[in-house]
Scaffold this active site. Structure first.
Site, PDB file in Angstrom:
ATOM      1  N   ASP A 140     -11.080   7.492  -9.781  1.00 52.11           N
ATOM      2  CA  ASP A 140      -9.920   8.129  -9.142  1.00 52.11           C
ATOM      3  C   ASP A 140      -8.683   7.952 -10.020  1.00 52.11           C
ATOM      4  O   ASP A 140      -7.600   8.462  -9.690  1.00 52.11           O
ATOM      5  CB  ASP A 140      -9.709   7.636  -7.708  1.00 52.11           C
ATOM      6  N   SER A 141      -8.849   7.284 -11.170  1.00 56.98           N
ATOM      7  CA  SER A 141      -7.795   7.284 -12.198  1.00 56.98           C
ATOM      8  C   SER A 141      -7.549   8.710 -12.682  1.00 56.98           C
ATOM      9  O   SER A 141      -6.564   8.970 -13.377  1.00 56.98           O
ATOM     10  CB  SER A 141      -8.169   6.376 -13.372  1.00 56.98           C
ATOM     11  N   GLU A 168     -11.451  -6.078 -11.854  1.00 54.48           N
ATOM     12  CA  GLU A 168     -10.320  -5.577 -12.639  1.00 54.48           C
ATOM     13  C   GLU A 168      -9.205  -6.619 -12.733  1.00 54.48           C
ATOM     14  O   GLU A 168      -8.746  -7.171 -11.731  1.00 54.48           O
ATOM     15  CB  GLU A 168      -9.786  -4.277 -11.995  1.00 54.48           C
ATOM     16  N   ASP A 184     -15.863   7.529  -7.749  1.00 50.11           N
ATOM     17  CA  ASP A 184     -14.958   6.778  -6.869  1.00 50.11           C
ATOM     18  C   ASP A 184     -14.764   7.504  -5.554  1.00 50.11           C
ATOM     19  O   ASP A 184     -14.466   8.709  -5.539  1.00 50.11           O
ATOM     20  CB  ASP A 184     -13.578   6.642  -7.524  1.00 50.11           C
ATOM     21  N   LYS A 217     -18.379   4.404  -5.693  1.00 49.54           N
ATOM     22  CA  LYS A 217     -17.681   3.124  -5.851  1.00 49.54           C
ATOM     23  C   LYS A 217     -16.562   3.033  -4.820  1.00 49.54           C
ATOM     24  O   LYS A 217     -15.856   4.015  -4.592  1.00 49.54           O
ATOM     25  CB  LYS A 217     -17.116   2.984  -7.263  1.00 49.54           C
ATOM     26  N   GLU A 231     -13.346   0.355  -3.280  1.00 49.88           N
ATOM     27  CA  GLU A 231     -12.504  -0.800  -3.568  1.00 49.88           C
ATOM     28  C   GLU A 231     -12.394  -1.701  -2.346  1.00 49.88           C
ATOM     29  O   GLU A 231     -12.140  -1.216  -1.237  1.00 49.88           O
ATOM     30  CB  GLU A 231     -11.093  -0.347  -3.974  1.00 49.88           C
TER      31      GLU A 231
HETATM   32  O1  KIV Z   1     -10.573   4.776 -11.359  1.00 51.36           O
HETATM   33  C1  KIV Z   1     -10.927   4.128 -12.343  1.00 51.36           C
HETATM   34  O2  KIV Z   1     -10.842   4.588 -13.500  1.00 51.36           O
HETATM   35  C2  KIV Z   1     -11.441   2.777 -12.136  1.00 51.36           C
HETATM   36  C3  KIV Z   1     -11.580   1.907 -13.339  1.00 51.36           C
HETATM   37  C4  KIV Z   1     -10.257   1.342 -13.694  1.00 51.36           C
HETATM   38  C5  KIV Z   1     -12.603   0.867 -13.155  1.00 51.36           C
HETATM   39  O3  KIV Z   1     -11.701   2.408 -11.045  1.00 51.36           O
END
Ligand code: KIV
Length: 271
Positions: free
Chosen positions: A51-52, A189, A90, A120, A122
């Site tokens: 989600d980056s 992280e 994500d 994924k 969090e």
């Molecule tokens: O969203 C992302 O790129 C991440 C990484 C920083 C692990 O979760």
């Protein structure tokens, strides 16, 4: 399955073997077809459709605004390129916290519409119900602890996490809870390297670090950061493998000059 319908080489089972054999796991983010194709070619083990994307693709300050539709769009683009790596997507902010049934439905949507391999999430104990629910229908789940960017408004900073004893203890307990719930791996992280080591030694599943030191089972970086496409973000953990910002800037400037000076196209570049 790959875009050609063949079973991909990398599986959650193979990742488990890599941990047992002490083989390091290489993971990178990707958000589009063109870059995913190059990352695939490079022999990466896991691609994270992170989600980056909210930051590096859309220019948002945080990861919170990205939607599930946008994540699915990025994941679909990546999946068209990928042959070997495992692809993890994500789950965006607001799609799994507080309601495990909604979490399951959203995870199913991501898997059905993108054909990716895993999701994924969090968080630790506080999202364990959602993790368990998603796992009930056979969707592999990767956890994410330490600096969890979706909670930035709770913490207020992107500083190193779990430096205090009580935080480190909570993180270790969260990691154990995620493993017990059935996660196939977790990302840690921005935490002290010694804590990374402790978690990796305690867990049986792979622990992938980003700013979590060298003792964990693998590493992940955000592609745009490691390529040097982003140049204002310089945390200590980031190794830049290229300076693409300057390379692109030079190319764009040269193009502008060539067009203005009527140097492009030349006689060989026209019909
Ligand atoms: O969203 C992302 O790129 C991440 C990484 C920083 C692990 O979760």
């Amino acid at each position: 399955m790959s875009s050609e319908g063949k079973v991909r080489v990398m599986t959650t089972h193979r990742l488990q073997e890599m941990k047992q054999n002490g083989e390091k796991i290489a993971m990178l983010t990707a958000y589009d077809y063109t870059f995913a194709n190059i990352v695939n070619e490079a022999g990466i083990d896991i691609i994270l459709v992170g989600d980056s994307a909210a930051n590096v693709m859309a220019g948002h300050e945080t990861t919170l605004p990205i939607t599930i539709d946008q994540m699915i769009y990025h994941a679909q683009s990546v999946m068209r390129a990928v042959k070997n790596p495992l692809v993890v997507v994500d789950m965006p902010f607001g799609t799994y916290q507080g309601n495990s049934k909604a979490a399951l439905n959203n995870a199913i949507r991501i898997m059905k519409e993108s054909e990716a391999d895993a999701v994924k999430l969090e968080g630790g104990i506080e999202i364990i119900e959602s993790v368990e629910k998603i796992l009930t229908c056979g969707i592999p789940v990767m956890g994410h602890l330490g600096l969890t960017p979706q909670s930035i408004h709770k913490f207020g900073t992107y500083a190193v996490r779990a430096k205090e004893e009580y935080e480190a203890e909570k993180l270790l307990n969260d990691a154990i809870a995620l493993e017990n719930a059935g996660c196939f791996a977790i990302v840690l992280e921005k935490i002290p390297a010694e804590l990374g080591r402790k978690v990796a030694q305690t867990l049986h599943i792979p622990v992938i670090g980003i700013g979590a030191g060298k003792y964990v089972d693998g590493q992940v970086l955000v592609m745009h950061d490691m390529l040097g496409l982003t140049h204002q973000f310089s945390p200590k953990f980031l190794r830049r493998y290229a300076n693409m910002y300057d390379t692109c800037l030079d190319a764009f400037r040269q193009y502008v000059t060539d067009v203005k000076q009527n140097d492009f196209p030349n006689d060989n570049e026209q019909y």
